[in-house]
Scaffold this motif. Sequence first.
Motif, mmCIF file in Angstrom:
data_model
loop_
_atom_site.group_PDB
_atom_site.id
_atom_site.type_symbol
_atom_site.label_atom_id
_atom_site.label_comp_id
_atom_site.label_asym_id
_atom_site.label_seq_id
_atom_site.Cartn_x
_atom_site.Cartn_y
_atom_site.Cartn_z
ATOM 1 N N PHE A 177 7.645 11.737 7.770
ATOM 2 C CA PHE A 177 7.107 10.494 7.227
ATOM 3 C C PHE A 177 5.592 10.507 7.363
ATOM 4 N N ASP A 178 4.909 9.973 6.360
ATOM 5 C CA ASP A 178 3.453 9.901 6.382
ATOM 6 C C ASP A 178 2.976 9.008 7.516
ATOM 7 N N ALA A 179 1.731 9.208 7.945
ATOM 8 C CA ALA A 179 1.118 8.333 8.949
ATOM 9 C C ALA A 179 1.175 6.895 8.434
ATOM 10 N N GLY A 180 1.486 5.970 9.299
ATOM 11 C CA GLY A 180 1.574 4.567 8.909
ATOM 12 C C GLY A 180 2.936 4.172 8.361
ATOM 13 N N THR A 181 3.860 5.114 8.288
ATOM 14 C CA THR A 181 5.223 4.822 7.836
ATOM 15 C C THR A 181 6.146 4.836 9.036
ATOM 16 N N GLN A 210 9.341 1.276 6.132
ATOM 17 C CA GLN A 210 8.179 0.433 5.840
ATOM 18 C C GLN A 210 6.911 1.258 5.872
ATOM 19 N N ASP A 211 6.041 1.003 4.874
ATOM 20 C CA ASP A 211 4.725 1.625 4.824
ATOM 21 C C ASP A 211 3.764 0.635 4.182
ATOM 22 N N TYR A 237 14.865 -0.721 1.655
ATOM 23 C CA TYR A 237 15.999 0.089 2.074
ATOM 24 C C TYR A 237 15.972 1.359 1.240
ATOM 25 N N THR A 238 16.184 2.504 1.871
ATOM 26 C CA THR A 238 16.146 3.765 1.139
ATOM 27 C C THR A 238 17.347 4.621 1.501
ATOM 28 N N GLU A 242 13.931 -3.125 -2.500
ATOM 29 C CA GLU A 242 13.104 -3.958 -1.635
ATOM 30 C C GLU A 242 13.995 -4.787 -0.723
ATOM 31 N N THR A 243 13.469 -5.098 0.445
ATOM 32 C CA THR A 243 14.214 -5.966 1.352
ATOM 33 C C THR A 243 14.057 -7.410 0.886
#
Length: 183
Positions: A136-140, A159-160, A166-167, A181-182
Motif C-alpha cells: 500500500f502507498d504511504a498514507g494508505t 482509506q487514502d 470497500y475493496t 465507497e463507504t
Amino acid sequence: APSGSMLSYNTYRSNETEGAIDLHIVSLAGDTATEQAYAGVAGGSWSPDGVHLGIVREAKPIQMGDGYQGIPAVLDVTTGGQLVLGSEPFAQQKPPAFNFDGSLLMVNYSKYEPETSTVAILIYDTDGAEVHRIDFDAGTWYASPRWSPTENRIAMHRQDESGARYTVYNVDEARFVAESETP
C-alpha cells in the motif's frame, strides 16, 4: 476447529512493565476436555482441516488499536510444531488467516519507523514461502481484511487521500477487482 472438536481462545495478562497474551486450545473430544496452553502466543484462524492454527509468536498487544506485535507462524495442533513466517516482529491486525482451501495464508504487515512506514498484506503458501505481496502507498491504510469463503479474493476496508471505500483484491490476478465507497 471447523469440526467442533477443539476451540481456541486468548487470555491477556499484564504486569507493571508490559502485557502478554497466551493461547489456549481445548479439545472437546469425549466426556472430558483437555487443554494445551502456549505462553506468549496469540491464536487466530483455523485451517479448513482443523489441524493448523494461524498464530503470532512472541505476541504482545498493541496499545493503540487492535492487533499484536510479534512474528507470524502456523501451529500444528497435533504435534505442537510451528512453521515461522518471517524472521522479525512486526505489528499485525490479526494472526495469519487461511484461505478457503487451506493452501494460502494471509498476514497483515505493518512496520513503523520514525521516517517511513510499510503497510502490506503478505500471502504465504503452506511451506512458509511468501508467494504474493499487496503493498500500500504511504498514507494508505486498510482494516479487517477477510478471505472470500470460495476463492482467492480478499475483501477489506481501505482509506487514502481519496477517501474510504470497500475493496476486493483478487490474489490470482494480482489486482483490485472491485470497490465501492463507504456509506
